[in-house]
Structure formats: C-alpha cells, structure tokens
Write an enzyme that holds these catalytic residues in place. Structure first.
Site, PDB file in Angstrom:
ATOM      1  N   ASP A  52       6.362  46.444  84.805  1.00  0.00           N
ATOM      2  CA  ASP A  52       7.781  46.501  84.494  1.00  0.00           C
ATOM      3  C   ASP A  52       8.249  45.093  84.158  1.00  0.00           C
ATOM      4  OD1 ASP A  52       9.835  48.175  83.956  1.00  0.00           O
ATOM      5  OD2 ASP A  52      10.726  48.062  85.938  1.00  0.00           O
TER       6      ASP A  52
ATOM      7  N   HIS B 287      20.777  41.750  81.860  1.00  0.00           N
ATOM      8  CA  HIS B 287      20.368  42.156  83.205  1.00  0.00           C
ATOM      9  C   HIS B 287      19.953  40.941  84.025  1.00  0.00           C
ATOM     10  CE1 HIS B 287      18.659  44.305  86.569  1.00  0.00           C
ATOM     11  NE2 HIS B 287      17.488  43.741  86.359  1.00  0.00           N
TER      12      HIS B 287
ATOM     13  N   GLU C 114      17.499  52.466  87.818  1.00  0.00           N
ATOM     14  CA  GLU C 114      17.443  51.483  86.737  1.00  0.00           C
ATOM     15  C   GLU C 114      17.164  52.223  85.438  1.00  0.00           C
ATOM     16  OE1 GLU C 114      14.770  48.188  87.527  1.00  0.00           O
ATOM     17  OE2 GLU C 114      16.297  47.158  88.725  1.00  0.00           O
TER      18      GLU C 114
ATOM     19  N   GLU D 284      15.808  52.462  82.004  1.00  0.00           N
ATOM     20  CA  GLU D 284      14.775  51.727  81.274  1.00  0.00           C
ATOM     21  C   GLU D 284      14.114  52.633  80.248  1.00  0.00           C
ATOM     22  OE1 GLU D 284      11.889  49.791  83.687  1.00  0.00           O
ATOM     23  OE2 GLU D 284      13.330  49.146  85.204  1.00  0.00           O
TER      24      GLU D 284
ATOM     25  N   ASP E  75      13.426  53.367  87.121  1.00  0.00           N
ATOM     26  CA  ASP E  75      12.723  52.573  88.128  1.00  0.00           C
ATOM     27  C   ASP E  75      13.609  52.482  89.377  1.00  0.00           C
ATOM     28  OD1 ASP E  75      10.791  50.843  89.194  1.00  0.00           O
ATOM     29  OD2 ASP E  75      11.908  49.084  88.524  1.00  0.00           O
TER      30      ASP E  75
ATOM     31  N   ARG F 109      17.709  48.233  96.993  1.00  0.00           N
ATOM     32  CA  ARG F 109      18.085  46.823  96.833  1.00  0.00           C
ATOM     33  C   ARG F 109      17.979  46.025  98.113  1.00  0.00           C
ATOM     34  NH1 ARG F 109      17.152  46.390  91.612  1.00  0.00           N
ATOM     35  NH2 ARG F 109      18.487  47.745  90.357  1.00  0.00           N
TER      36      ARG F 109
ATOM     37  N   GLN G 162      14.189  45.494  98.762  1.00  0.00           N
ATOM     38  CA  GLN G 162      13.731  44.565  97.727  1.00  0.00           C
ATOM     39  C   GLN G 162      14.220  43.147  97.997  1.00  0.00           C
ATOM     40  OE1 GLN G 162      15.209  45.587  93.812  1.00  0.00           O
ATOM     41  NE2 GLN G 162      14.321  43.781  92.862  1.00  0.00           N
TER      42      GLN G 162
ATOM     43  N   LYS H 227      10.580  49.096  95.338  1.00  0.00           N
ATOM     44  CA  LYS H 227      10.404  49.793  94.062  1.00  0.00           C
ATOM     45  C   LYS H 227       9.408  50.949  94.147  1.00  0.00           C
ATOM     46  CE  LYS H 227      12.601  46.766  91.232  1.00  0.00           C
ATOM     47  NZ  LYS H 227      13.591  47.130  90.223  1.00  0.00           N
TER      48      LYS H 227
ATOM     49  N   THR I  23       9.109  56.255  90.780  1.00  0.00           N
ATOM     50  CA  THR I  23       9.553  55.899  89.438  1.00  0.00           C
ATOM     51  C   THR I  23       9.475  57.176  88.617  1.00  0.00           C
ATOM     52  OG1 THR I  23       8.554  53.700  89.704  1.00  0.00           O
ATOM     53  CG2 THR I  23       9.124  54.369  87.463  1.00  0.00           C
TER      54      THR I  23
ATOM     55  N   GLU J  54      24.159  45.779  89.341  1.00  0.00           N
ATOM     56  CA  GLU J  54      25.028  45.034  88.427  1.00  0.00           C
ATOM     57  C   GLU J  54      26.461  45.542  88.493  1.00  0.00           C
ATOM     58  OE1 GLU J  54      23.581  44.434  84.360  1.00  0.00           O
ATOM     59  OE2 GLU J  54      21.600  45.018  85.075  1.00  0.00           O
TER      60      GLU J  54
END
Lengths: 384, 384
Positions: free
Chosen positions: B99, B106, B169, B171, B203, B207, B210, B223, B227, B333
């Site tokens: 990834d 981002h 996420e 993607e 993904d 948080r 992580q 993570k 996925t 975000e």
C-alpha cells in the site's frame, strides 16, 4: 561445512530436496544423508506446506515414525543420499512474512546508530513491534543477492544508484503450520499448535535506502530486495529439550501476552560470519534466548486483531543482538551506522558488505539438533 | 444498487462467481448479468490468477472475443445469469500487497491530523512511499469486518481493548498480471505489461492501534485486521479511454520514475458513503487523477531494487484525497484525528465508525466503464 552433527536422530528436520534423477519433494536429513519421505514408504504430501498444515498429533507421530525408520541401519544405507548430491529448495511457499523486532538490544543499538538516541520505541516494551515483510523475494540459502538500486540521502542531495550500505540481519523465523481463521485470535498459550518449526533468516537490508524511505510508513525497498532462509525447518518438537525462559519483562504486559509456559523461549546459539576471499570473519555470536519476545508471543500479537495466519507464514524475530561488542546481529549496529570500520581476517577494512562478500549464519540448539547454515553472496548491482 | 451502467460492453471485467448450481469460476459481467467464460466456449483457466498471467496480446484477444460473444443477443439470453443469483468471491489469490501513499493531500492532511504539522514526509515527493500490507486478510466486498482488539494510548496509560477509532480508506489497487523475475527491474514505461487491471480497495484502519505501534516500523496491526476489494477487476484496456495526465511534479524525479507516457494516470470518479440505519451519508468525492504517483510508477518503485512482483499482487494507491473539505478519503482526515464530529443523514453524530456502520465505496470511469462497489460492515469486537 557439513553440519553433520546438527542433524542427529533427535532432529529430523523437513526440507524440499531434488537430485539429478529425482524431482523436488519433501525430505529429511540424518547427519550427512538426506532421505525422501516417499522412499521410506511414508504417505507424504507433495509440499511442505501440505505437511506443515496437518495436526500436531499427526506431526508428532510422523516424527516418531521417521526416527524409527532412520534408526534402522538398513534404511539408512538403502535410501540415504549424500547431501552433496542433493539440491535444496525453498522449503515452504511463504504466504506472509512479518518481521518483528524482538531484541531490546537491537532496538537500543539501532536507534543509537540512526538517531543518536539510546531509547526504546514507544510500543516496543508493550508489544512486539514489527512490519509486514515482502514474501515474493524470500529465497533459499545459497541464492545470490543482487545489490539493490534505490534512492538515499547523499549529503544535502538525494542520491540514486546501487546501495552503499548493504547489510545482513541475523534472525530466526517461526514457520506457521496450522492456519487460523480470519477474525479469530490465537492465544499465546495455544500458539505452539500453530508453529510448525523454525528456520534461520537473513533479512538483508540496504541501510541507505531504508533510512531515506521509512518515515513514517516503515522499511520497504530497503528490505524487499531479498530475504534468505535456511533450507531445513527444525520442528518445535525437536527444539523442546532446549526450551528455556525468556528475559524478565521490564514492564507489565497485557494479559494476551502473558504466557503460562515458563520456558517459552529456546536456547539456540547463533553465529554470523562474513566470507571474503575464501576466508571467514566472525562478526556476531548471539543467543535466541536473549529475545524479549518469544515466537509464541509473535503469534498472539499477529492475530490479536483478528488477522489470520496461513500455513507457510514466517514470523521473524528481527535482528538478534546482545549487549557485547561481539554480539551485534547486523553491521548497522557494529559500525554504529556506518561510522566505524572493522577488519576482515584478511586484514582488509569494511563498513558494509562489498560485492562478492558472503554472509554465513549458523544456528545450533545442542545435543545433535541444529539448523545448518543460511548463506548468501552479494553480487554486483545490475547496470541500467 | 445495481450498477448496471458500470458494466457495458466497453467494460468486460473479470471476477470469480458461483451460483447455487455452479462452482466458483472465472466470469465477466454485462449490465445486470454475469457470464461464466466456460459457457461462452472459451478455453478459460480455472482461476483469475492463471488468466491474469497470460500475455497482454492474448488478454486483448480474449477481451475482443468476449465483446463479440456478448454483442450477440442470443448468447446474452442463453448464458446470462442475473447478478442477484451469483455469489462473488475474492477475484484473485493475492500473493503480495503493497500500500503506497500516492495522494499528496492525504500525506499533508494525515500528518496534520496526527502530528499537527502540514509537511511532506522526507521521501514522499521523490518516490512513492509505501508499506508492505498483509495479504492473508484481504477479503471480497461484502465480507463483515470485525472490530479489532489492540493496544493504544489512553491518556497517560496504555489501553487494551476493541479499537475506538475504526476508519475506512478510499483507495484503488492495481493487480499484477505478468510476473517479474527476482533481481530484475520493471521500467515505468513497461509497467502496463505487468498490470492486469484495477480494483477498489478499502484499507480499513484502526487509528488508535496504528498510532501507538507505528514508530519506527510503520503500520501493522492497525491495518491487518482486514482489507476489502471489489469483486470485479477492470482491465487496463477498458480504462485506456480514460487515460489522463497526473499532476505536474513539484520537484524533479529520478529517471526511473520519468514516464514517457503523458497520459499515465486515469480519470476515475470515486465516492465513499457511510451506511447507518438504512441511510447513506456521502463522506467523500474524489478523483484517481489527483494522485501524485501513477500505477505505472508504483510498479517501477516496487521493482527498482530487484524485488519481484507476482501475478495477483496488489499495489494500492493509499487514501485518495483532494483539497476540499468533502474530499477526505478517510475519517482520520475528515475528523482531524478524531477531534471534529460530523453528522450522518440520520442526524446522529460520528467521529469514527461504530458497530453496524457500513462503508460503500464506488468508482466510475465513465461511458459504461465502472467498478461497481466495495462494501463492508463493522461488526462488534469478539469478546475474550
């Protein structure tokens, strides 16, 4: 080196061998002879992945059967093939590779070498920190490793070219046998049910490429150009006589990492040599037992979030280092980030590995149970 | 949602489908019907990995053959199976997953949310930075995602429990077709030869887990709990009409990342919605074209050090974000690191995802070529 003494009847490792006349198949080794399981009239799966995934009870039975068969001199003389006549292949198809960082000394030494600060990363005493490694470029001992190209800091500039800081990392890796299910956790106390065996791992590293890329997502191209593993998988059953206590925890850990097994680590003596111009220079002596985190705890950490493990996954220890100056499991530590030179037995000076340099890692538990070697030679970067 | 308009004769995606009567096999889709390739009298490999690895010329021929076959109304009425009667499976066996972090927005937004600093990571404008992701826990759209347990910072303490900050996420990922060889590099200009197609990727990220673990080795347990990817692989050939220029480089890049193809990116409109109590709330609109790094450059970066790619590997873009407040491709975000609340269409407040919340990602290139959706619902953490 023959390593005959590593492979007594107490070992019975598994690997994938071929000969001029025989296709690659599951084999074991006794002293200087290899044996195809199919020759011993054993109903052996075609791959080690298939064999590794069977129940532990069955694996224990298979081990006893092999010990009985190879205890019979008639079988040894009839089916034994000299190791020199066999080619060893990657023992398992590696589905997933996680490289943890289990050595507190490595964490301190590497931090000091790179950042000038001798302190633990925030999570590292609370859990085994690690990164997902690249599986595609895992190769068997003896495979040449090409010096990688990449980008790196070069003074104020960003350089690009063959790495100037190719390093080895002395590691061991647990190979997963029985898989776990997506969404499920494996308790640290049940972890052995999922560990088929152990191999030596050399997690080759390009320190300049790694140093430039790894903020904030961790190492990638600085590692993924090649990882070597030893050809023989030594089973947990063979290692059990060498079970021993890991270091005491410096800080209390969460319940999921608290192991009821006291002797949850293994006493395995590790050794790294750099080979140059036909001469070997010992660069590290180390002990697996020094690792702060055990293989069992790595399985618990990998799966605590529901991530599933598959047969053939490798969970690596990361660099195995000790407190002594002769106990640095990589050149990053030994050279303090490439700043300090050291001397080969030939009298020549080194910081990192030069083209043609080889690295030989060996591991021996004791009493006829060892891993043989994991070797690799750095070949010149491929020109554009 | 049916997405019939995503799957015109100009698309011809590939997936693995089964029905009550038919085992899982390679299939394609036209509007609201799926077709097993074997029904169309095509000599189709059993898996998409096998199909993806054949030469591009052959893949182009297969695409034309399928377009001709499905342009014939007789075949459509004879062999078409309503999508509602088919179960879609993971389209490919994923060997390796990288990834990357291709969105400059981002990088700036995530850095600001986590560290309070709006600046680029050191290497991120010189190369596509990334991390190796976990392949074992990649699942097909629709698979429930269990809230992961893990350790995280909790004020001055280290907490342990179900994540309090589960995020999505938005993607896309390129799927490797033709493999490369260990030690070899793939030029950015040859990269398309190795890209079979593209999927939507979610993904999922925890948080808090992580944030605690990732210094210095990058994200792992935050993570690897899951996925999701979309079930239909849209080929590069179908996407070529939507080829477009990526953003201009902010700083010169090394030769190996300089692409001779001007239109080296794709215009694909992306959309993310949070689903709660039967109601959808749009949380992001984005464009693949905004990505600073192209799929072609990801192949070049992955292999510049000699790391080999295998059929079925996924190279992900990382979170696709834009400059606007409605263009944040993840909740990290949008909530500025969990600090800002937002409102669902039901009127309820959210920061991160709660149990039962779903996420639906969609992607549409245009003119009858789209990806359908990639969905997942967060289920409650499994108690100990």
């Amino acid at each position: 080196m023959s390593y005959a003494e590593h492979f007594s009847l107490k070992n019975i490792p598994y690997g994938i061998a071929s000969t001029q006349d025989r296709p690659a198949a599951v084999a074991t080794r006794l002293h200087d002879l290899i044996f195809f399981l199919s020759d011993l009239n054993l109903d052996s799966p075609a791959t080690l992945n298939a064999l590794a995934s069977i129940d532990k009870d069955e694996l224990v039975k298979l081990r006893r059967t092999l010990q009985t068969a190879l205890g019979d001199e008639k079988n040894v003389s009839r089916f034994g093939i000299p190791v020199g006549e066999a080619t060893m292949h990657l023992p398992i198809e590696v589905k997933g590779f996680t490289d943890f960082s289990c050595s507190t000394e490595h964490l301190l030494n590497a931090g000091e070498a790179v950042l000038g600060v001798r302190s633990f990363p925030p999570a590292s005493l609370h859990l085994p920190i690690g990164y997902t490694g690249r599986s595609s470029s895992i190769v068997v001992s003896g495979t040449p490793i090409t010096r990688p190209y990449g980008q790196y800091r070069d003074g104020e500039e960003i350089g690009f070219g063959p790495s100037r800081a190719v390093d080895y990392e002395l590691e061991m890796g647990a190979i997963i046998g029985k898989p776990s299910t997506f969404g499920d956790r494996v308790s640290v106390n049940d972890a052995d049910e999922h560990i088929f065996g152990v191999v030596i791992v050399n997690d080759w590293s390009a320190r300049d490429i790694q140093g430039f890329e790894m903020q904030p997502l961790g190492p990638m191209n600085g590692k993924s150009f090649g990882t070597s593993i030893s050809p023989w998988v030594v089973t947990l059953e063979a290692l059990e006589p060498f079970a021993t206590e890991p270091p005491a925890k410096k800080t209390p850990v969460k319940a999921y990492l608290q192991d009821n097994k006291i002797k949850s680590s293994y006493s395995i003596t590790l050794n790294a040599e750099v080979l140059s111009e036909g001469s070997a220079t010992e660069v590290c002596k180390a002990q697996l037992q020094w690792m702060y985190w055990t293989f069992r705890s790595l399985v618990a950490q990998q799966t605590i979030n529901g991530c599933n493990v598959n047969t053939g996954d490798i969970l690596g220890t990361g660099t195995v280092s000790g407190v002594g100056d002769d106990e640095h499991g990589c050149l990053l530590e030994m050279t303090k980030g490439g700043k300090v030179e050291w001397e080969l037995s030939t009298g020549k000076k080194r910081r990192y590995l030069e083209d043609g340099d080889g690295v030989r890692l060996t591991a021996y538990a004791g009493d006829g149970v060892g891993f043989g070697e994991c070797t690799g030679v750095i070949s010149a970067a491929k020109p554009f």
